[in-house]
Design an enzyme around this catalytic site. Structure first.
Site, PDB file in Angstrom:
ATOM      1  N   CYS A  36      -1.446   6.340   9.789  1.00  0.00           N
ATOM      2  CA  CYS A  36      -0.223   5.676  10.253  1.00  0.00           C
ATOM      3  C   CYS A  36      -0.563   4.375  10.960  1.00  0.00           C
ATOM      4  CB  CYS A  36       0.521   6.550  11.248  1.00  0.00           C
ATOM      5  SG  CYS A  36       0.990   8.128  10.586  1.00  0.00           S
TER       6      CYS A  36
ATOM      7  N   GLU B  30       0.839  -1.188   0.000  1.00  0.00           N
ATOM      8  CA  GLU B  30       0.000   0.000   0.000  1.00  0.00           C
ATOM      9  C   GLU B  30       0.874   1.238   0.000  1.00  0.00           C
ATOM     10  OE1 GLU B  30      -3.713  -2.244   2.141  1.00  0.00           O
ATOM     11  OE2 GLU B  30      -2.822  -0.547   3.178  1.00  0.00           O
TER      12      GLU B  30
ATOM     13  N   CYS C 271       1.143  -1.700  15.301  1.00  0.00           N
ATOM     14  CA  CYS C 271       1.131  -1.504  13.857  1.00  0.00           C
ATOM     15  C   CYS C 271       0.494  -2.679  13.141  1.00  0.00           C
ATOM     16  CB  CYS C 271       2.568  -1.299  13.372  1.00  0.00           C
ATOM     17  SG  CYS C 271       2.685  -1.105  11.587  1.00  0.00           S
TER      18      CYS C 271
ATOM     19  N   CYS D 293       5.861  -4.597  15.680  1.00  0.00           N
ATOM     20  CA  CYS D 293       5.515  -3.581  16.677  1.00  0.00           C
ATOM     21  C   CYS D 293       4.048  -3.787  17.067  1.00  0.00           C
ATOM     22  CB  CYS D 293       5.730  -2.178  16.103  1.00  0.00           C
ATOM     23  SG  CYS D 293       7.452  -1.845  15.671  1.00  0.00           S
TER      24      CYS D 293
ATOM     25  N   CYS E 148       3.497   8.595   0.885  1.00  0.00           N
ATOM     26  CA  CYS E 148       3.988   7.672   1.911  1.00  0.00           C
ATOM     27  C   CYS E 148       4.118   6.312   1.247  1.00  0.00           C
ATOM     28  CB  CYS E 148       2.982   7.644   3.064  1.00  0.00           C
ATOM     29  SG  CYS E 148       3.410   6.454   4.348  1.00  0.00           S
TER      30      CYS E 148
ATOM     31  N   CYS F  89       6.182  -6.754   7.228  1.00  0.00           N
ATOM     32  CA  CYS F  89       7.228  -6.262   8.119  1.00  0.00           C
ATOM     33  C   CYS F  89       7.482  -7.292   9.204  1.00  0.00           C
ATOM     34  CB  CYS F  89       6.826  -4.937   8.763  1.00  0.00           C
ATOM     35  SG  CYS F  89       8.181  -4.188   9.706  1.00  0.00           S
TER      36      CYS F  89
HETATM   37  N1  SAH Z   1       9.389   0.743  10.121  1.00  0.00           N
HETATM   38  C1  SAH Z   1       9.550   2.167   9.980  1.00  0.00           C
HETATM   39  C2  SAH Z   1       8.682   2.721   8.886  1.00  0.00           C
HETATM   40  C3  SAH Z   1       7.190   2.683   9.163  1.00  0.00           C
HETATM   41  S1  SAH Z   1       6.776   4.289   9.593  1.00  0.00           S
HETATM   42  C4  SAH Z   1       9.326   2.830  11.335  1.00  0.00           C
HETATM   43  O1  SAH Z   1       8.955   2.133  12.267  1.00  0.00           O
HETATM   44  O2  SAH Z   1       9.580   4.020  11.492  1.00  0.00           O
HETATM   45  C5  SAH Z   1       5.218   4.169  10.220  1.00  0.00           C
HETATM   46  C6  SAH Z   1       5.008   5.209  11.291  1.00  0.00           C
HETATM   47  O3  SAH Z   1       3.668   5.062  11.774  1.00  0.00           O
HETATM   48  C7  SAH Z   1       5.935   4.940  12.459  1.00  0.00           C
HETATM   49  O4  SAH Z   1       6.347   6.089  13.109  1.00  0.00           O
HETATM   50  C8  SAH Z   1       5.030   4.115  13.320  1.00  0.00           C
HETATM   51  O5  SAH Z   1       5.494   4.041  14.588  1.00  0.00           O
HETATM   52  C9  SAH Z   1       3.704   4.827  13.149  1.00  0.00           C
HETATM   53  N2  SAH Z   1       2.574   3.988  13.531  1.00  0.00           N
HETATM   54  C10 SAH Z   1       2.471   2.650  13.411  1.00  0.00           C
HETATM   55  N3  SAH Z   1       1.305   2.219  13.911  1.00  0.00           N
HETATM   56  C11 SAH Z   1       0.647   3.305  14.376  1.00  0.00           C
HETATM   57  C12 SAH Z   1      -0.611   3.500  14.992  1.00  0.00           C
HETATM   58  N4  SAH Z   1      -1.443   2.491  15.235  1.00  0.00           N
HETATM   59  N5  SAH Z   1      -0.967   4.751  15.321  1.00  0.00           N
HETATM   60  C13 SAH Z   1      -0.142   5.794  15.048  1.00  0.00           C
HETATM   61  N6  SAH Z   1       1.052   5.658  14.466  1.00  0.00           N
HETATM   62  C14 SAH Z   1       1.447   4.430  14.130  1.00  0.00           C
END
Ligand code: SAH
Length: 359
Positions: free
Chosen positions: A339, A98, A125, A122, A111, A118
């Protein structure tokens, strides 16, 4: 639907100027012809050789027989009420990723994804929830930008590019390095940001690049206990080590590292957490981007953003500590484009597996 045989033709997209010259010069004969193909691919976002009308027809036909242009097919496009466009893009092997096009006045932020899936798992995410996929090639990374440029022509050249889609870009340096080298010919490196969950060896390698994009680091908690709870990657690369490497990271004058910090209600949003965060970053050339957590059905009820007043107080506290601190606007969440909401789980190829959460 019957499965298509995979396309064995090499992808021209993702080849740097030198690489393209080595590939094409024996066929097209003259350097300026190679440059015409280069411009068609990267300036005009051509997706078919038939679009390269500056080349003689037999040459176009020959190129099409031997090569492909890996601009991914748009499988689905969802447009949010705020204008954000989320794309589901289909790659050659059937995997999908996506990418999101976020308009903001006269500028668009794209983006884009660096991996289909991945492995970092986390807790907050959705991409991580669905597990590891594979790294994208440089062509597949550039292809996302080209597919969107073709679909949304008004976005023109005023682009920001953020590697904040699916995947961990610093676990795919092989893909992002040539992709960024090529993309930075039309988008300034100052408008390209790579975001990492804190993969130290990747940061060290990035630091050695001659021309570097902006760096963003997903921090999310000011201590190891809570960061490890949210991000298993912190067990391999704990905060003290991470901060040590970041303190040495070479920055151009007036550039800063962005620290992303998801705010989770009652978990990491206390005034003392803001103080601890400020202390962690003390002396660094840093700015902070607060992201009120975005909920998603697959994450259950873990992802609750704090009330607006708590977010504002947290921001003010960091401002008082002297840090430029912004709150990320939530965009596109009515189409799951916000995000942490990117997933392409319904259409992964066979062999795709959910990560096992151990890291
Ligand atoms: N793996 C990299 C690139 C992904 S960036 C990284 O971790 O930075 C995606 C961004 O969205 C990151 O800052 C991540 O922490 C944030 N993100 C992921 N899940 C989220 C959520 N449920 N709510 C808000 N931000 C989120």
């Amino acid at each position: 639907m019957t499965a298509r045989a995979p396309d064995a033709r090499p992808d021209l997209l993702g080849q740097t100027r030198d690489h393209l010259e080595a590939t094409l010069l024996p066929i097209v004969g003259k350097r300026f012809r190679v440059l015409q193909v280069y411009d068609a691919l990267y300036q005009r976002a051509a997706a078919e050789f038939a679009e390269m009308t500056e080349l003689a027809k037999p040459l176009r036909t020959e190129l099409a027989e031997r090569f492909r242009i890996g601009v991914p097919e748009i499988e689905e496009r969802r447009v949010s009420s705020d204008g954000t466009r989320k794309y589901l893009l289909k790659l050659e092997d059937g995997a999908s990723v996506e990418a999101v096009d976020i308009p903001d006045r006269d500028r668009h932020t794209l983006c884009i994804s660096s991996q289909a899936g991945c492995a970092l798992a986390c807790r907050f995410c959705v991409t991580g929830f669905w597990g590891a996929g594979r790294s994208l090639t440089a062509g597949e990374i550039i292809g996302q930008v080209q597919a969107i440029r073709r679909d949304d022509p008004p976005l023109g050249e005023s682009l920001n590019l953020v590697f904040m889609g699916m995947g961990e870009p610093l676990l795919n340096l092989e893909g992002i390095e040539p992709a960024i080298a090529i993309l930075s010919e039309s988008i300034s490196l100052r408008r390209i940001t790579v975001s990492t969950a804190g993969v130290i060896p990747g940061i060290e390698r990035l630091a050695a690049w001659e021309r570097r994009p902006n760096l963003a680091v997903s921090l999310h908690a000011p201590d190891d206990a809570r960061r490890s709870e949210l991000m298993p990657v912190n067990k391999s690369y704990p905060l003290a080590d991470l901060m040590k490497v970041l303190r040495k990271y070479p920055l151009e004058p007036r550039r800063r590292i962005t620290f992303e910090y998801i705010l989770l209600d009652g978990f990491n949003d206390a005034p003392g957490d803001a103080d601890a965060l400020a202390k962690l970053l003390r002396g660094m050339s840093a700015k902070i981007n607060l992201i009120p957590a975005n909920p998603d059905a697959v994450l259950g009820d873990r992802m609750v953003p704090p009330p607006a007043a708590t977010v504002a107080a947290f921001q003010q506290r960091l401002l008082d500590h002297g840090y430029t601190t912004t709150v990320r606007k939530r965009r596109g969440d009515d189409v799951s484009a916000a995000c942490g909401q990117l997933r392409a789980f319904a259409r992964q190829p066979r062999g795709f597996r959910r990560s096992n959460l151990s890291f």
